[in-house]
Design an enzyme around this catalytic site. Sequence first.
Site, PDB file in Angstrom:
ATOM      1  N   ARG A 170       0.764  -1.371  -0.076  1.00 15.61           N
ATOM      2  CA  ARG A 170      -0.022  -0.027  -0.190  1.00 15.61           C
ATOM      3  C   ARG A 170       0.795   1.131   0.157  1.00 15.61           C
ATOM      4  O   ARG A 170       0.225   2.342  -0.190  1.00 15.61           O
ATOM      5  CB  ARG A 170      -0.763  -0.020   1.222  1.00 15.61           C
ATOM      6  CG  ARG A 170      -2.178  -1.217   1.165  1.00 15.61           C
ATOM      7  CD  ARG A 170      -2.538  -1.546   2.315  1.00 15.61           C
ATOM      8  NE  ARG A 170      -1.824  -2.365   3.337  1.00 15.61           N
ATOM      9  CZ  ARG A 170      -2.252  -2.977   4.367  1.00 15.61           C
ATOM     10  NH1 ARG A 170      -3.592  -2.556   4.895  1.00 15.61           N
ATOM     11  NH2 ARG A 170      -1.450  -3.899   4.902  1.00 15.61           N
ATOM     12  N   GLY A 206       2.172 -14.129   5.156  1.00 15.91           N
ATOM     13  CA  GLY A 206       1.307 -13.466   6.022  1.00 15.91           C
ATOM     14  C   GLY A 206       2.305 -13.470   7.448  1.00 15.91           C
ATOM     15  O   GLY A 206       3.233 -13.569   7.726  1.00 15.91           O
ATOM     16  N   THR A 207       1.671 -12.776   8.549  1.00 14.66           N
ATOM     17  CA  THR A 207       2.260 -12.469   9.895  1.00 14.66           C
ATOM     18  C   THR A 207       2.384 -13.644  10.523  1.00 14.66           C
ATOM     19  O   THR A 207       3.575 -13.792  11.384  1.00 14.66           O
ATOM     20  CB  THR A 207       1.410 -11.471  10.759  1.00 14.66           C
ATOM     21  OG1 THR A 207       0.040 -11.856  10.468  1.00 14.66           O
ATOM     22  CG2 THR A 207       1.391 -10.015  10.015  1.00 14.66           C
ATOM     23  N   TYR A 234      32.256  33.394  -1.906  1.00 17.07           N
ATOM     24  CA  TYR A 234      32.250  31.870  -1.776  1.00 17.07           C
ATOM     25  C   TYR A 234      33.683  31.438  -1.304  1.00 17.07           C
ATOM     26  O   TYR A 234      34.548  31.865  -1.926  1.00 17.07           O
ATOM     27  CB  TYR A 234      32.284  31.318  -3.183  1.00 17.07           C
ATOM     28  CG  TYR A 234      32.633  29.952  -3.060  1.00 17.07           C
ATOM     29  CD1 TYR A 234      31.716  28.864  -2.570  1.00 17.07           C
ATOM     30  CD2 TYR A 234      33.833  29.429  -3.788  1.00 17.07           C
ATOM     31  CE1 TYR A 234      32.192  27.484  -2.531  1.00 17.07           C
ATOM     32  CE2 TYR A 234      34.085  27.994  -3.873  1.00 17.07           C
ATOM     33  CZ  TYR A 234      33.331  27.171  -3.196  1.00 17.07           C
ATOM     34  OH  TYR A 234      33.628  26.019  -3.179  1.00 17.07           O
TER      35      TYR A 234
HETATM   36  C1  UD1 Z   1      -1.976  -6.666  10.913  1.00 17.95           C
HETATM   37  C2  UD1 Z   1      -2.956  -7.526  11.903  1.00 17.95           C
HETATM   38  C3  UD1 Z   1      -4.011  -6.840  12.058  1.00 17.95           C
HETATM   39  C4  UD1 Z   1      -3.953  -5.444  13.048  1.00 17.95           C
HETATM   40  C5  UD1 Z   1      -2.798  -4.832  12.115  1.00 17.95           C
HETATM   41  C6  UD1 Z   1      -2.308  -3.499  13.287  1.00 17.95           C
HETATM   42  C7  UD1 Z   1      -2.621  -9.758  10.992  1.00 17.95           C
HETATM   43  C8  UD1 Z   1      -3.218 -10.838  10.040  1.00 17.95           C
HETATM   44  N1  UD1 Z   1      -3.274  -8.758  11.063  1.00 17.95           N
HETATM   45  O1  UD1 Z   1      -2.621  -6.101   9.745  1.00 17.95           O
HETATM   46  O2  UD1 Z   1      -5.035  -7.513  12.900  1.00 17.95           O
HETATM   47  O3  UD1 Z   1      -4.979  -4.634  13.347  1.00 17.95           O
HETATM   48  O4  UD1 Z   1      -1.472  -5.457  11.826  1.00 17.95           O
HETATM   49  O5  UD1 Z   1      -1.574  -2.692  12.730  1.00 17.95           O
HETATM   50  O6  UD1 Z   1      -1.639 -10.035  11.664  1.00 17.95           O
HETATM   51  N2  UD1 Z   1       4.714  -8.853   7.732  1.00 17.95           N
HETATM   52  C9  UD1 Z   1       5.726 -10.042   7.511  1.00 17.95           C
HETATM   53  N3  UD1 Z   1       5.712 -10.951   6.724  1.00 17.95           N
HETATM   54  C10 UD1 Z   1       4.501 -11.119   5.984  1.00 17.95           C
HETATM   55  C11 UD1 Z   1       3.369 -10.127   6.287  1.00 17.95           C
HETATM   56  C12 UD1 Z   1       3.594  -9.083   7.015  1.00 17.95           C
HETATM   57  O7  UD1 Z   1       7.132  -9.905   8.208  1.00 17.95           O
HETATM   58  O8  UD1 Z   1       4.390 -12.309   5.181  1.00 17.95           O
HETATM   59  C13 UD1 Z   1       5.013  -7.897   8.736  1.00 17.95           C
HETATM   60  C14 UD1 Z   1       4.967  -6.535   7.957  1.00 17.95           C
HETATM   61  O9  UD1 Z   1       6.198  -6.094   7.358  1.00 17.95           O
HETATM   62  C15 UD1 Z   1       4.428  -5.514   9.021  1.00 17.95           C
HETATM   63  C16 UD1 Z   1       3.670  -6.622   9.933  1.00 17.95           C
HETATM   64  O10 UD1 Z   1       4.057  -7.848   9.560  1.00 17.95           O
HETATM   65  O11 UD1 Z   1       5.363  -4.845   9.647  1.00 17.95           O
HETATM   66  C17 UD1 Z   1       2.209  -6.245   9.591  1.00 17.95           C
HETATM   67  O12 UD1 Z   1       1.861  -6.561   8.544  1.00 17.95           O
HETATM   68  P1  UD1 Z   1       0.804  -5.541   7.660  1.00 17.95           P
HETATM   69  O13 UD1 Z   1       0.648  -6.463   6.284  1.00 17.95           O
HETATM   70  O14 UD1 Z   1       0.830  -4.580   7.611  1.00 17.95           O
HETATM   71  O15 UD1 Z   1      -0.433  -6.171   8.396  1.00 17.95           O
HETATM   72  P2  UD1 Z   1      -1.919  -5.431   8.650  1.00 17.95           P
HETATM   73  O16 UD1 Z   1      -2.752  -5.577   7.541  1.00 17.95           O
HETATM   74  O17 UD1 Z   1      -1.596  -4.182   9.097  1.00 17.95           O
HETATM   75 CA    CA Z   2       0.322  -2.861   9.334  1.00 18.22          CA
END
Ligand code: UD1
Ligand code: CA
Length: 453
Positions: free
Chosen positions: A16, A78-79, A364
Amino acid sequence: MPHITCVILAAGKGTRMKSDLPKVMHHLAGQPLIDHVLAKTQMLGIEDVITIVGHGRDMVIEHIADRSDIVVQEEQLGTGHALKQAVPKLKDNSCVLVLSGDQPLLSLNTLTSLLKQHQSSGAAATVLTAVMEDPYGYGRIIKKDGVFQGIVEEKDASPEQKEIKEINTGTYCFQGRELKMALQLIKPQNAQGEYYLTDVFDVLLNSGQKIEIVCTKDKTEALGINNRCQLAEAEEIIYDQIRKYWMMEGVTIINPSSVIIDARVKIGKDVIIHPFTIIKGTTTIAEHSIIGPGTFLENCTCLQGCHIEYSVAKEAIIGEDCLIGPYAYLRPGTVLAKGVKVGDFVEIKNSRIGEGSKIPHLSYIGDSELGKKVNIGAGTITCNYDGKQKHRTVIGDNAFVGSNTNFVAPVEIGKNSVIGAGSTITKDVPDNSLAVERSPQKIINNWLKAKDN
Ligand code: UD1
Ligand code: CA
């Protein structure tokens, strides 16, 4: 307190942000986002820090390798998948604090109370939440009769769930053993096809574990940076905090909202900062200085009592009681001793200027060394570049340089010497002498009449 391991999730692409730069390397108040998060772990005294990197990892690793252990998430699934990469490094009996690299505003107080609450409750996990007026985009906290039931992401939420204003900040504490067990069991069954970290709470609840919630008092702390509007919003908040901090430390800031001070800047008491001033990087400003209006300082050292208005300075050292501006430009390598005056439309680069010397107008000065009490007349130029190489100009103590002088470097001017105005000086000038390089003035009497004939 048990051993604490902190895991920072920072592998995501930050889609984003629509950027070539990894999200956590975007700057906030003069530092990459990840630095703000790492600074918190340092302030909490946590030594065991693991950062999960992936997208744009080379740049992130280079930037943080001296401050954090690194684990690579090859594919960003994913996280939950991200945190799972750290499992081999997590100890069963340690407390695991999970932070997001894109959540730079969490305060030390909030993180401390999260850790305390987690430890005193003995829960398997503790979630840090916040109540947002506009919860769009965040995971929502689902409760039944006040009891935590789980977290639903925006994309998976029903219209009723989207009405919930309590959100997941993405910051958690876990018991190591329970976390490791739960991470083995999560599956990518959701709208985004990702391994959600938030699904570990379902696993933990299903196995009868206790989960606690800590709700932040200040919702601005929970701001996650997913796009550049949120980056700007966070920057506004952090700059406001920084200004308030320095005002409470004895700095006067006039029209604060027009002043920008980066996170690493240090300012002494009784400094006055006038409007439309930007102070960046590792700049330090000593007591009783007056900065601005309209001044830009980056990585500068300003000693006590200096006065700088409508000027730009980068990597310069500005001595005690110096007077700078208006409209001066001090470039890297400028070192001004005590009481130097640099006036309007003067540019100085890679030069040392001795105590009490004056360069008041339109000059200068590059690659030069000026002694004490040198006076540089208006329009003086050091010709430091011959098209291939830079050369130095050295001017001794008490020298008086007439207006519109050119010094063709390399050249050395002795102490107490005088340079006649308009001279182009190509040869060294000994101490106590006068140098003039100028064609004799001609007078043609009655010029108008002579032309007519
Ligand atoms: C996440 C949470 C959401 C919360 C929000 C708060 C999940 C599924 N959702 O969503 O509930 O409200 O944060 O800000 O966890 N990242 C990785 N590897 C990945 C994906 C992400 O390291 O494969 C890291 C990103 O770099 C980032 C963090 O995890 O620093 C959060 O990821 P992001 O995609 O921003 O999650 P949100 O959609 O914000
Ligand atoms: Ca986030």
